[in-house]
Scaffold this active site. Structure first.
Site, PDB file in Angstrom:
ATOM      1  N   GLY A 115       0.828  -1.190   0.000  1.00 36.02           N
ATOM      2  CA  GLY A 115       0.000   0.000   0.000  1.00 36.02           C
ATOM      3  C   GLY A 115       0.870   1.250   0.000  1.00 36.02           C
ATOM      4  O   GLY A 115       2.063   1.208   0.300  1.00 36.02           O
ATOM      5  N   CYS A 116       0.263   2.383  -0.334  1.00 35.81           N
ATOM      6  CA  CYS A 116       1.023   3.632  -0.443  1.00 35.81           C
ATOM      7  C   CYS A 116       1.505   4.107   0.925  1.00 35.81           C
ATOM      8  O   CYS A 116       2.699   4.397   1.110  1.00 35.81           O
ATOM      9  CB  CYS A 116       0.190   4.699  -1.135  1.00 35.81           C
ATOM     10  SG  CYS A 116      -1.485   4.905  -0.475  1.00 35.81           S
TER      11      CYS A 116
END
Length: 306
Positions: A115-116
């Site tokens: 995920g970012c």
């Protein structure tokens, strides 16, 4: 011979970005389904089976279904959902995370795209854990602000439909979907407090972690040295300790696959802020998927990303 790649979920935000990065390349053949067959299980199974690598840009349950659809094929997978990020049977797709991780991604049959927010947090924390500067039970608090594209089509529509939309904090119940992978891959014993927010801009991200005196071993200089030594090359860079800026700009790396780290704060008094900047649609999503794809195909990881 070109590699055959199927993006399952190519019309979503991440899928579109990956397709845009891959479609100009002559070393990739994209397998695509017509609109009326994108949700057809038989059509998807055929496309998955016909790919050398499939990239899953789907909700978690749909990603798990896709894995089952190609269970008996030789298709290698990159999953951009949350479904497999803490599964030990999958290789975590952050090649710069630790020594040997890039080779692990290159040889993997199943890669989970990070995920970012977690990419930023793990990038800051894992080298400090590996260097023995941060104890696993340290009470970590993470603050982040992201562009609204990180919320997918529904949030994009909300912002695009209201020019007056402003920033807001969310996930206040401390159950954000990125927390498990941060705990696992930053090798923490205690789950961090996480305060994410959305800004009135399309893409970009800043993540910051405050460390008070006594929360880490050594000095701010030691923290900086550990990060700089770890990220000596590649897409991750560490700003010089003296080059501290008054403003951290979340959109500074938009359009790139870069990740920039910094050690900020009052170094003399040991009050430190660790900071990370990336494009949430680049190194935080589609750029990372393309980097992982390149590694899995035996290519330069920067192919199509510079």
């Amino acid at each position: 011979m070109t590699a055959r790649v199927f993006i399952d979920g190519e019309v979503g935000t991440t899928g579109l970005q990956i397709r845009d990065r891959l479609s100009p390349r002559d070393d990739i053949t994209l397998i695509s389904l017509p609109e009326d067959r994108r949700k057809d299980a038989d059509a998807r199974a055929e496309a998955l089976a016909g790919a050398d690598v499939a990239i899953l840009c789907l909700p978690d349950d749909a990603a798990r279904e896709a894995v089952k659809l190609c269970a008996d094929t030789g298709t290698r997978l990159i999953d951009a959902s949350t479904a497999h990020r803490t599964d030990p049977a999958w290789t975590f797709g952050f090649p710069e995370m630790a020594p040997g991780q890039e080779a692990a991604v290159a040889g993997a049959a199943r890669v989970s795209n990070p995920g970012c927010y977690s990419t930023c947090a793990i990038a800051l924390l894992r080298p400090l854990r590996d260097a023995g500067l941060l104890a696993p039970d340290t009470p970590i608090s993470i603050f982040g602000i992201s562009g609204y594209t990180g919320g997918g089509k529904s949030l994009i529509a909300e912002f695009d439909g209201d020019s007056a939309m402003g920033s807001f904090v969310y996930a206040t119940g401390q159950t954000h979907k990125h927390l498990p992978e941060i705990v696992t891959h930053a090798q923490l014993d205690a789950t961090p407090m996480f305060i994410p927010s959305v800004g009135p801009f399309a893409q970009g991200m800043v993540v910051q972690i405050a460390l008070h005196p006594g929360m880490f071993k050594g000095s701010a200089q030691d923290l900086h040295a550990a990060l700089a030594d770890h990220y000596a090359s590649g897409f991750v860079r560490v700003r010089p300790l003296a080059a501290q800026q008054a403003r951290e700009e979340p959109q500074a790396l938009n359009g790139t696959n870069d990740l920039e780290l910094a050690v900020l704060g009052d170094a003399g008094k040991g009050r430190v802020v660790l900071s990370a900047i990336l494009d949430n649609l680049g190194k935080g999503a589609s750029g990372a998927a393309v980097q992982n794809l390149n590694l899995m195909l035996g290519l330069d990881p920067a192919t199509g990303l510079r």
